[in-house]
Design a protein around this motif. Structure first.
Motif, PDB file in Angstrom:
ATOM      1  N   ILE A 214       0.828  -1.211   0.000  1.00  0.00           N
ATOM      2  CA  ILE A 214       0.000   0.000   0.000  1.00  0.00           C
ATOM      3  C   ILE A 214       0.863   1.262   0.000  1.00  0.00           C
ATOM      4  O   ILE A 214       0.544   2.239  -0.681  1.00  0.00           O
ATOM      5  N   ARG A 215       1.987   1.241   0.715  1.00  0.00           N
ATOM      6  CA  ARG A 215       2.873   2.424   0.730  1.00  0.00           C
ATOM      7  C   ARG A 215       3.372   2.739  -0.674  1.00  0.00           C
ATOM      8  O   ARG A 215       3.573   3.907  -1.022  1.00  0.00           O
ATOM      9  N   GLY A 216       3.553   1.711  -1.483  1.00  0.00           N
ATOM     10  CA  GLY A 216       3.942   1.942  -2.880  1.00  0.00           C
ATOM     11  C   GLY A 216       2.766   2.462  -3.700  1.00  0.00           C
ATOM     12  O   GLY A 216       2.917   3.396  -4.494  1.00  0.00           O
ATOM     13  N   ILE A 217       1.613   1.859  -3.497  1.00  0.00           N
ATOM     14  CA  ILE A 217       0.443   2.248  -4.303  1.00  0.00           C
ATOM     15  C   ILE A 217       0.096   3.733  -4.100  1.00  0.00           C
ATOM     16  O   ILE A 217      -0.201   4.430  -5.065  1.00  0.00           O
ATOM     17  N   VAL A 218       0.159   4.215  -2.863  1.00  0.00           N
ATOM     18  CA  VAL A 218      -0.211   5.628  -2.639  1.00  0.00           C
ATOM     19  C   VAL A 218       0.779   6.571  -3.315  1.00  0.00           C
ATOM     20  O   VAL A 218       0.486   7.749  -3.509  1.00  0.00           O
ATOM     21  N   ASN A 219       1.948   6.056  -3.665  1.00  0.00           N
ATOM     22  CA  ASN A 219       3.007   6.894  -4.231  1.00  0.00           C
ATOM     23  C   ASN A 219       3.362   6.428  -5.648  1.00  0.00           C
ATOM     24  O   ASN A 219       4.495   6.079  -5.928  1.00  0.00           O
ATOM     25  N   HIS A 220       2.338   6.401  -6.531  1.00  0.00           N
ATOM     26  CA  HIS A 220       2.536   6.083  -7.953  1.00  0.00           C
ATOM     27  C   HIS A 220       3.112   4.695  -8.205  1.00  0.00           C
ATOM     28  O   HIS A 220       3.768   4.470  -9.221  1.00  0.00           O
ATOM     29  N   GLY A 221       2.910   3.793  -7.264  1.00  0.00           N
ATOM     30  CA  GLY A 221       3.414   2.430  -7.469  1.00  0.00           C
ATOM     31  C   GLY A 221       4.924   2.320  -7.367  1.00  0.00           C
ATOM     32  O   GLY A 221       5.527   1.385  -7.887  1.00  0.00           O
ATOM     33  N   MET A 222       5.536   3.299  -6.675  1.00  0.00           N
ATOM     34  CA  MET A 222       7.011   3.295  -6.575  1.00  0.00           C
ATOM     35  C   MET A 222       7.463   2.693  -5.245  1.00  0.00           C
ATOM     36  O   MET A 222       6.996   3.105  -4.186  1.00  0.00           O
ATOM     37  N   ARG A 224      10.942   2.181  -5.248  1.00  0.00           N
ATOM     38  CA  ARG A 224      12.253   2.810  -5.394  1.00  0.00           C
ATOM     39  C   ARG A 224      12.007   3.990  -6.312  1.00  0.00           C
ATOM     40  O   ARG A 224      11.243   3.867  -7.276  1.00  0.00           O
ATOM     41  N   ARG A 225      12.584   5.119  -6.050  1.00  0.00           N
ATOM     42  CA  ARG A 225      12.291   6.316  -6.804  1.00  0.00           C
ATOM     43  C   ARG A 225      12.428   6.124  -8.310  1.00  0.00           C
ATOM     44  O   ARG A 225      13.477   5.684  -8.778  1.00  0.00           O
ATOM     45  N   TYR A 226      11.369   6.458  -9.035  1.00  0.00           N
ATOM     46  CA  TYR A 226      11.291   6.385 -10.490  1.00  0.00           C
ATOM     47  C   TYR A 226      11.269   4.960 -11.048  1.00  0.00           C
ATOM     48  O   TYR A 226      11.423   4.756 -12.247  1.00  0.00           O
ATOM     49  N   TYR A 227      11.060   3.969 -10.199  1.00  0.00           N
ATOM     50  CA  TYR A 227      10.811   2.593 -10.667  1.00  0.00           C
ATOM     51  C   TYR A 227       9.386   2.239 -10.281  1.00  0.00           C
ATOM     52  O   TYR A 227       9.066   2.166  -9.089  1.00  0.00           O
ATOM     53  N   HIS A 228       8.515   2.092 -11.261  1.00  0.00           N
ATOM     54  CA  HIS A 228       7.093   1.887 -11.005  1.00  0.00           C
ATOM     55  C   HIS A 228       6.745   0.415 -11.176  1.00  0.00           C
ATOM     56  O   HIS A 228       6.578  -0.067 -12.286  1.00  0.00           O
ATOM     57  N   ASP A 229       6.656  -0.299 -10.081  1.00  0.00           N
ATOM     58  CA  ASP A 229       6.459  -1.755 -10.124  1.00  0.00           C
ATOM     59  C   ASP A 229       4.999  -2.131 -10.336  1.00  0.00           C
ATOM     60  O   ASP A 229       4.693  -3.170 -10.889  1.00  0.00           O
ATOM     61  N   VAL A 230       4.099  -1.318  -9.815  1.00  0.00           N
ATOM     62  CA  VAL A 230       2.663  -1.584  -9.979  1.00  0.00           C
ATOM     63  C   VAL A 230       1.989  -0.267 -10.368  1.00  0.00           C
ATOM     64  O   VAL A 230       2.585   0.802 -10.202  1.00  0.00           O
ATOM     65  N   VAL A 231       0.743  -0.379 -10.875  1.00  0.00           N
ATOM     66  CA  VAL A 231      -0.004   0.847 -11.167  1.00  0.00           C
ATOM     67  C   VAL A 231      -0.484   1.412  -9.829  1.00  0.00           C
ATOM     68  O   VAL A 231      -1.138   0.720  -9.062  1.00  0.00           O
ATOM     69  N   GLY A 232      -0.112   2.641  -9.562  1.00  0.00           N
ATOM     70  CA  GLY A 232      -0.492   3.243  -8.291  1.00  0.00           C
ATOM     71  C   GLY A 232      -1.367   4.465  -8.491  1.00  0.00           C
ATOM     72  O   GLY A 232      -1.959   4.659  -9.549  1.00  0.00           O
ATOM     73  N   VAL A 233      -1.451   5.264  -7.455  1.00  0.00           N
ATOM     74  CA  VAL A 233      -2.187   6.524  -7.497  1.00  0.00           C
ATOM     75  C   VAL A 233      -1.325   7.572  -6.783  1.00  0.00           C
ATOM     76  O   VAL A 233      -0.288   7.239  -6.208  1.00  0.00           O
ATOM     77  N   ASN A 234      -1.794   8.817  -6.824  1.00  0.00           N
ATOM     78  CA  ASN A 234      -1.136   9.856  -6.037  1.00  0.00           C
ATOM     79  C   ASN A 234      -2.102  10.254  -4.939  1.00  0.00           C
ATOM     80  O   ASN A 234      -3.114  10.888  -5.202  1.00  0.00           O
ATOM     81  N   SER A 235      -1.838   9.832  -3.735  1.00  0.00           N
ATOM     82  CA  SER A 235      -2.777  10.110  -2.651  1.00  0.00           C
ATOM     83  C   SER A 235      -1.999  10.404  -1.376  1.00  0.00           C
ATOM     84  O   SER A 235      -1.406   9.515  -0.777  1.00  0.00           O
ATOM     85  N   ARG A 236      -1.968  11.692  -1.003  1.00  0.00           N
ATOM     86  CA  ARG A 236      -1.149  12.110   0.135  1.00  0.00           C
ATOM     87  C   ARG A 236      -1.965  12.895   1.140  1.00  0.00           C
ATOM     88  O   ARG A 236      -2.880  13.625   0.758  1.00  0.00           O
TER      89      ARG A 236
END
Ligand SMILES: *Cc1c(COP(=O)(O)O)cnc(C)c1O
Length: 387
Positions: A214-222, A224-236
């Protein structure tokens, strides 16, 4: 008499102005608007308060539900069961993710998911249950968890309305609402029991792997910075809102008690009115004692919602408005009857309780700043009209 309000955010702010202003000033002075230290401090404070391993802040309660479902890896066509009588956000995110919402009826006394209806709705495609702790009362989590275990289903608690409530299991152990299922979600919308001064939300879980996902999903699926492993969202959750929440969290138990005090006043005032049915506070430890006591801290009264049984609900609604007593109908339409969520699989006979509630419920002013004079005026006015 002070003007009666449905929710008195100004009165509450006046009492905590110094600490809230100091928190906000701290953000402005450091310009750490996004992901600043106050976000992390609030997250840690809330983990401690809820006795849960992971709190993941996000932008609002609707996102929280969506992200929780994404984190569990639910897929198109999976059936997700939730209550017919709730705010639309719950079913909205199920549909948005192309999962199949399955709505079930609720109980007449607690307004929460009916356990027999839940059992009947389970099919081989069912993957998750979303109990909603409606109006601040925890759903029958012991039964929900037993059913989930038996059928291998995920449980996502929609705790937008019940933060701070406790659930008592049959063996006497207590757990905070939102920390019992696989994952819980909440909203910090200003009028919620723990509200910020804008939008905010959070996800809770004791599952380390799910928390990481979930921590990755809330941050664009990242991860590691600029590596998008899953489709995420931007929710902060932004730092200013975290600052407000950090200042308010120490007051949450006090706020819950103030709401329960008002609910107790209301319940006593309507106890002998045969046309009015008052909300039940019900946990496994106490069954339905009909009282609101320390044992029944399963209810934190986000709303105080009556049923008017003599057919005069709509007239009462207008009468109270005319006298300056704010009130609201939550909810005037059941979800299964909404255009967006119609489904041929439903029959009206599946929803006898919800169909009745939408005609009888009325929610009264409920917040932390109600005084006796206001409560007396509200209850006298209602008892004089509904007789
Ligand atoms: C308020 C609420 C939400 C949504 O929260 P937002 O922060 O407004 O997105 C979801 N479910 C329930 C039951 C709510 O009351």
């Amino acid at each position: 008499m002070r003007k009666i309000q449905m929710v008195d955010l100004q009165g509450q702010y006046a009492k905590i102005k110094e600490s809230v202003n100091a928190s906000i000033a701290q953000v402005l002075d450091t310009s750490a608007y996004i992901n600043g230290p106050l976000v992390h401090e609030f997250q840690a404070d809330l983990e401690k308060y809820l006795e849960v391993k992971h709190v993941i802040p996000c932008a609002n309660g609707t996102d929280a539900l969506q992200i929780a479902m994404m984190g569990l890896g639910l897929e198109q066509g999976d059936e997700v069961i939730t209550a017919d009588f709730t705010f639309a956000a719950t079913v909205e995110v199920i549909a948005l993710l192309k999962l199949t919402p399955v709505l079930v009826d609720v109980e007449a006394d607690t307004y929460n998911m009916d356990i027999e209806a839940l059992k009947k709705a389970i099919t081989p495609k069912t993957k998750a249950i979303v109990p909603v702790h409606l109006f601040g009362q925890v759903a029958n989590m012991e039964a929900v968890m037993e059913i989930a275990k038996e059928h291998n289903l995920f449980v996502i608690e929609d705790n937008a309305q019940a933060i701070g409530a406790n659930y008592t299991f049959k063996d006497g152990t207590k757990q905070k609402a939102g920390t019992i299922g696989n994952v819980g979600t909440t909203s910090f919308f200003p009028s919620k029991n723990l509200g910020c001064y804008g939008d905010g939300g959070a996800i809770f879980t004791n599952d380390d792997v799910l928390a990481h996902t979930i921590r990755g999903i809330v941050n664009h699926g990242m991860y590691r910075r600029y590596y998008h492993d899953v489709v995420g969202v931007n929710s902060r959750l932004d730092s200013i809102q975290a600052g407000v929440l950090q200042a308010k969290l120490p007051k949450l138990d006090l706020y819950c008690n103030a709401r329960r005090d008002a609910a107790r006043f209301y319940n006593n005032a309507f106890a002998n009115n045969p046309h009015i049915s008052t909300p039940a506070a019900k946990s496994n430890a106490t069954e339905n004692c009909g009282q609101i006591c320390a044992v029944c801290d399963c209810h934190v009264f986000h709303q105080y919602t009556l049923q008017i049984k003599n057919g005069k609900r709509d007239e009462l609604h207008q009468h109270l408005l005319a006298l300056g007593i704010p009130n609201a109908i939550y909810y005037p339409v059941s979800l299964h009857a909404q255009k967006a969520y119609k489904d041929d699989r439903y029959n009206e006979s599946d929803f006898p309780v919800t169909n009745e509630l939408i005609k009888t419920v009325i929610s009264l002013p409920m917040h932390t700043e109600l005084d006796t004079e206001q409560l007396e005026f509200i209850t006298d006015t209602i008892n004089n009209f509904v007789n």
